[in-house]
Design a protein around this motif. Structure first.
Motif, PDB file in Angstrom:
ATOM      1  N   GLN A   2       0.828  -1.210   0.000  1.00 28.26           N
ATOM      2  CA  GLN A   2       0.000   0.000   0.000  1.00 28.26           C
ATOM      3  C   GLN A   2       0.864   1.261   0.000  1.00 28.26           C
ATOM      4  O   GLN A   2       1.954   1.285   0.583  1.00 28.26           O
ATOM      5  CB  GLN A   2      -0.877   0.021   1.259  1.00 28.26           C
ATOM      6  CG  GLN A   2      -1.855  -1.130   1.332  1.00 28.26           C
ATOM      7  CD  GLN A   2      -2.919  -1.038   0.272  1.00 28.26           C
ATOM      8  OE1 GLN A   2      -3.627  -0.043   0.178  1.00 28.26           O
ATOM      9  NE2 GLN A   2      -3.028  -2.067  -0.547  1.00 28.26           N
ATOM     10  N   ASN A   3       0.354   2.292  -0.623  1.00 29.81           N
ATOM     11  CA  ASN A   3       1.040   3.583  -0.590  1.00 29.81           C
ATOM     12  C   ASN A   3       0.407   4.402   0.532  1.00 29.81           C
ATOM     13  O   ASN A   3      -0.625   5.032   0.358  1.00 29.81           O
ATOM     14  CB  ASN A   3       0.883   4.290  -1.945  1.00 29.81           C
ATOM     15  CG  ASN A   3       1.696   5.575  -2.002  1.00 29.81           C
ATOM     16  OD1 ASN A   3       2.588   5.786  -1.176  1.00 29.81           O
ATOM     17  ND2 ASN A   3       1.378   6.438  -2.948  1.00 29.81           N
ATOM     18  N   VAL A   4       1.001   4.353   1.718  1.00 23.85           N
ATOM     19  CA  VAL A   4       0.453   5.037   2.893  1.00 23.85           C
ATOM     20  C   VAL A   4       1.297   6.268   3.193  1.00 23.85           C
ATOM     21  O   VAL A   4       2.521   6.197   3.267  1.00 23.85           O
ATOM     22  CB  VAL A   4       0.443   4.082   4.118  1.00 23.85           C
ATOM     23  CG1 VAL A   4       0.017   4.818   5.375  1.00 23.85           C
ATOM     24  CG2 VAL A   4      -0.469   2.887   3.860  1.00 23.85           C
ATOM     25  N   GLU A   5       0.620   7.371   3.374  1.00 29.22           N
ATOM     26  CA  GLU A   5       1.347   8.612   3.683  1.00 29.22           C
ATOM     27  C   GLU A   5       1.542   8.705   5.196  1.00 29.22           C
ATOM     28  O   GLU A   5       0.570   8.650   5.957  1.00 29.22           O
ATOM     29  CB  GLU A   5       0.525   9.815   3.189  1.00 29.22           C
ATOM     30  CG  GLU A   5       1.426  10.961   2.750  1.00 29.22           C
ATOM     31  CD  GLU A   5       0.646  12.040   2.006  1.00 29.22           C
ATOM     32  OE1 GLU A   5       0.581  13.143   2.548  1.00 29.22           O
ATOM     33  OE2 GLU A   5       0.102  11.747   0.918  1.00 29.22           O
ATOM     34  N   ILE A   6       2.781   8.834   5.613  1.00 32.48           N
ATOM     35  CA  ILE A   6       3.052   8.931   7.059  1.00 32.48           C
ATOM     36  C   ILE A   6       3.110  10.399   7.472  1.00 32.48           C
ATOM     37  O   ILE A   6       3.373  11.277   6.646  1.00 32.48           O
ATOM     38  CB  ILE A   6       4.372   8.206   7.439  1.00 32.48           C
ATOM     39  CG1 ILE A   6       5.561   8.721   6.609  1.00 32.48           C
ATOM     40  CG2 ILE A   6       4.216   6.709   7.303  1.00 32.48           C
ATOM     41  CD1 ILE A   6       6.916   8.184   7.045  1.00 32.48           C
ATOM     42  N   ASN A   7       2.876  10.655   8.754  1.00 26.56           N
ATOM     43  CA  ASN A   7       2.896  12.049   9.207  1.00 26.56           C
ATOM     44  C   ASN A   7       4.319  12.542   9.483  1.00 26.56           C
ATOM     45  O   ASN A   7       5.290  11.766   9.415  1.00 26.56           O
ATOM     46  CB  ASN A   7       1.964  12.255  10.405  1.00 26.56           C
ATOM     47  CG  ASN A   7       2.460  11.567  11.684  1.00 26.56           C
ATOM     48  OD1 ASN A   7       3.633  11.228  11.822  1.00 26.56           O
ATOM     49  ND2 ASN A   7       1.545  11.359  12.618  1.00 26.56           N
ATOM     50  N   THR A  10       6.443  10.698  12.271  1.00 23.94           N
ATOM     51  CA  THR A  10       6.954   9.382  11.845  1.00 23.94           C
ATOM     52  C   THR A  10       8.089   9.561  10.842  1.00 23.94           C
ATOM     53  O   THR A  10       9.109   8.855  10.903  1.00 23.94           O
ATOM     54  CB  THR A  10       5.822   8.529  11.237  1.00 23.94           C
ATOM     55  OG1 THR A  10       4.721   8.505  12.144  1.00 23.94           O
ATOM     56  CG2 THR A  10       6.269   7.113  10.965  1.00 23.94           C
ATOM     57  N   GLN A  11       7.931  10.511   9.929  1.00 24.79           N
ATOM     58  CA  GLN A  11       8.976  10.782   8.931  1.00 24.79           C
ATOM     59  C   GLN A  11      10.272  11.223   9.605  1.00 24.79           C
ATOM     60  O   GLN A  11      11.365  10.800   9.210  1.00 24.79           O
ATOM     61  CB  GLN A  11       8.502  11.872   7.953  1.00 24.79           C
ATOM     62  CG  GLN A  11       9.482  12.151   6.807  1.00 24.79           C
ATOM     63  CD  GLN A  11       9.719  10.953   5.899  1.00 24.79           C
ATOM     64  OE1 GLN A  11       8.769  10.381   5.358  1.00 24.79           O
ATOM     65  NE2 GLN A  11      10.979  10.539   5.741  1.00 24.79           N
ATOM     66  N   ASP A  63       0.801   5.221  11.570  1.00 24.12           N
ATOM     67  CA  ASP A  63       1.833   6.072  12.189  1.00 24.12           C
ATOM     68  C   ASP A  63       2.251   5.551  13.554  1.00 24.12           C
ATOM     69  O   ASP A  63       3.439   5.525  13.880  1.00 24.12           O
ATOM     70  CB  ASP A  63       1.346   7.523  12.299  1.00 24.12           C
ATOM     71  CG  ASP A  63       1.423   8.245  10.964  1.00 24.12           C
ATOM     72  OD1 ASP A  63       2.541   8.341  10.414  1.00 24.12           O
ATOM     73  OD2 ASP A  63       0.385   8.691  10.453  1.00 24.12           O
TER      74      ASP A  63
END
Length: 319
Positions: A2-7, A10-11, A63
């Protein structure tokens, strides 16, 4: 995948890990599963040559789950003690159970640092707290009367829950005390023991791990259950001063002839017990027939600690 965007939080943890780790660390979100709870078995770190993939298998709280795993990795990279399993009971299924229990207890003490950092970065909120409670309920059933054979798992899970919630979360703790009266009361004692002094260095982390291993076994014995004996079964990396490294092995460790076998050689194991805290600190094999004489042991005991660890390729942490 999955292409999940992290906050951003977390980045920043992912960036911090990649700044230290010599290879590359990546997050991989696998499948579409969303159980609606958080639990520590929803992610794993997999090493492939020079790279580490942190695989998140449940996307209920990406996250939270990713940051949790990243913080464990960051602690390892920053030189906190690690847990190893170098001996075997000879029964694979029992070994697996013991490794799971030992790792969970070790992780519980690490979670004092991990959860504190997650809260600091805003990665735990009331929604995550509810999902964590659902994770507990998906792991352990309420205590029956009389109690069943699941008390070890309940004690393990609830001690970790207290580290997550702290002892100030009245609503959750009242619920846990209602559903698990005996094991929650015991977990509170273990929690008080490991939070008595702050975990603010590799040395204090190791000290608390050993304290928890011993107290966990004492509680199991009180309930008439077999102890898991992690002071012998699990090796915890040493935290030593320069002076201790120069000492002879005999001054710091005692060789204990175990009933278990060295995983590498399949020969009987000698466990190097730290004289200060009674914890397994390294494992060597019993000598072969040709070498089985007093000189074999004298030679080991007369090495410096630093020489022995170099010979065994055993990592240690300098205080």
């Amino acid at each position: 995948m999955q292409n999940v965007e992290i906050n951003a939080a977390t980045q920043s943890l992912l960036d911090a890990v990649n700044a230290i780790f010599p290879g590359k660390v990546e997050l991989q979100f696998i499948g579409k599963l969303q159980n609606g709870y958080v639990r520590h078995d929803q992610a794993q770190a997999v090493q492939d040559k020079d790279n580490i993939m942190i695989q998140i298998s449940d996307l209920s709280a990406p996250d939270y789950t990713a940051s949790h795993e990243l913080l464990h990795l960051l602690m390892t990279l920053r030189g906190f003690p690690q847990i190893f399993f170098a001996i075997s009971t000879g029964e694979e299924q029992l070994d697996q159970q013991l490794m799971m229990l030992g790792t969970e207890l070790y992780d519980t003490v690490c979670h004092i640092v991990v959860v504190s950092e997650q809260r600091k970065h805003g990665l735990i909120d009331s929604e995550i707290e509810q999902m964590y409670l659902k994770g507990i309920q998906a792991t352990i059933t309420p205590e029956p009367t009389p109690v069943d054979d699941k008390m070890t798992l309940r004690l393990l899970t609830l001690t970790d829950a207290l580290v997550f919630y702290g002892d100030g979360n009245k609503a959750v703790n009242a619920q846990l005390a209602k559903d698990y009266p005996i094991s929650f009361a015991a977990a509170k004692k273990l929690y008080a023991l490991i939070t008595e002094k702050p975990v603010d260095s590799p040395f204090t982390l190791r000290r608390n791990i050993v304290k928890l291993f011993k107290a966990f076994d004492e509680q199991l014995k009180d309930w008439g259950l077999p102890p898991i004996n992690m002071t012998e079964f699990a090796t915890i990396s040493n935290v030593l001063s320069k002076r201790q490294l120069r000492l002879e092995v005999r001054q710091t460790f005692e060789l204990y002839h175990s009933d278990m076998v060295d995983i590498k050689t399949k020969r009987r194991a000698y466990v190097g017990i730290n004289r200060a805290d009674g914890q397994n600190s390294f494992v060597i094999s019993a000598p072969t027939k040709d070498n089985d004489n007093p000189d074999y042991y004298k030679a080991i005991y007369s090495l410096s600690v630093e020489e022995l660890f170099k010979k065994l390729q055993m990592p240690y942490i300098l205080r």
